[in-house]
Design a protein around this motif. Structure first.
Motif, PDB file in Angstrom:
ATOM      1  N   ILE A   1       0.838  -1.200   0.000  1.00 13.38           N
ATOM      2  CA  ILE A   1       0.000   0.000   0.000  1.00 13.38           C
ATOM      3  C   ILE A   1       0.874   1.251   0.000  1.00 13.38           C
ATOM      4  O   ILE A   1       0.583   2.226  -0.713  1.00 13.38           O
TER       5      ILE A   1
ATOM      6  N   ARG B   1       3.745   1.526  -1.242  1.00 11.26           N
ATOM      7  CA  ARG B   1       4.338   1.645  -2.582  1.00 11.26           C
ATOM      8  C   ARG B   1       3.273   1.907  -3.649  1.00 11.26           C
ATOM      9  O   ARG B   1       3.552   1.891  -4.836  1.00 11.26           O
ATOM     10  N   LYS B   2       2.016   2.072  -3.174  1.00 12.67           N
ATOM     11  CA  LYS B   2       0.859   2.338  -4.042  1.00 12.67           C
ATOM     12  C   LYS B   2       0.579   1.174  -4.987  1.00 12.67           C
ATOM     13  O   LYS B   2       0.139   1.367  -6.131  1.00 12.67           O
ATOM     14  N   ASN B   3       0.839  -0.049  -4.478  1.00 15.12           N
ATOM     15  CA  ASN B   3       0.493  -1.260  -5.213  1.00 15.12           C
ATOM     16  C   ASN B   3      -0.747  -1.894  -4.591  1.00 15.12           C
ATOM     17  O   ASN B   3      -1.113  -1.589  -3.456  1.00 15.12           O
ATOM     18  N   HIS B   4      -1.375  -2.774  -5.344  1.00 20.26           N
ATOM     19  CA  HIS B   4      -2.527  -3.514  -4.817  1.00 20.26           C
ATOM     20  C   HIS B   4      -2.033  -4.440  -3.699  1.00 20.26           C
ATOM     21  O   HIS B   4      -1.024  -5.127  -3.863  1.00 20.26           O
TER      22      HIS B   4
END
Length: 255
Positions: free
Chosen positions: A180, A182-185
């Motif tokens: 999160i 790293r702005k990933n799912h």
């Protein structure tokens, strides 16, 4: 439920389902199962360290779905090297068998089956995939709920269950937070799992052994009654995240 999730896993292995869609299907399957079999709903939380019991009847369906989903996903995240998931689930089923004082023939038959699967998986004769993980983890999850509610099992507290399952759970929580940030799912696969960190320093056999020993530490210390349950959870959490931090630092230096 286990068979439904098994077929969901087969389809996912073949078609690689979208993470959100897979989560929805798993959650819906568990919800429909609980409508048909409400006896598997968790109605009360017994906290041994607080000597207190909390009634959660108003949210029992949601809470049970959440617990099963988290456990299934945490289990799936351990399926990264041959034998690891099966080794962990073998520990879990064995603990469950011991909680019934060796009286549960059904659980014993599962243990024997898992032993055979572990041998073949470790020898790379077959691979678990999502189908195998979903099947075994859902069976164990339902049996654990049943044992928690049973008068014949010694498992009676939330702390004991958490301590038993906490290592894959702690790793899943860490991965979710890092993804999160790293702005990933949060369900997007990567190679940052605890066993991946171990593999950068140890071989497959050593990684398997180290991981399983860490999984065993909590339940063994709980049974020895050396420490307060809440303190034991805190101690193991700190140690696990410290080891993870050291491994990540070592891997950065190595690069």
């Amino acid at each position: 439920l286990p068979l439904v999730l098994f077929f969901v896993g087969i389809y996912d292995d073949a078609k690689n389902l979208n993470a959100n869609l897979k989560l929805f299907i798993l959650g819906l399957s568990i919800y429909l199962f609980l409508i048909l079999f409400p006896e598997f709903k968790i109605n009360r939380l017994n906290f041994l360290s607080l000597n207190n019991e909390i009634n959660i009847l108003k949210i029992n369906t949601f809470f049970t779905i959440l617990c099963l989903l988290l456990f299934i996903n945490a289990s799936n995240m351990t399926d990264g090297i041959d034998g690891l998931f099966l080794g962990i689930i073998l520990v879990y089923f064995s603990y469950l068998f011991l909680s019934y004082n060796f009286q549960e023939k059904f659980i014993f038959s599962i243990i024997v089956m898992v032993l055979f699967l572990l041998f073949f998986n470790y020898k790379k004769i077959f691979f678990m995939g999502d189908s195998g993980v979903f099947l075994l983890s859902s069976i164990f999850g339902l049996l654990l709920i049943k044992s928690y509610k049973s008068n014949f099992s010694s498992i009676k507290s939330i702390e004991e269950i958490f301590i038993l399952l906490m290592i894959p759970g702690l790793d899943m929580f860490r991965l979710f937070i890092e993804r999160i940030l790293r702005k990933n799912h949060p369900f997007k696969p990567d190679r940052n799992h605890f066993h991946h960190l171990l593999l950068k320093k140890f071989n497959d056999k050593e990684t398997l052994l180290i991981y399983l020993l860490i999984v065993l530490i909590g339940p063994v210390l709980f049974q020895l009654k050396i420490l307060n349950e809440a303190f034991l959870i805190l101690l193991i959490s700190v140690i696990f995240y410290f080891i993870t931090y050291i491994l990540k630092k070592f891997n950065k230096i190595k690069k």
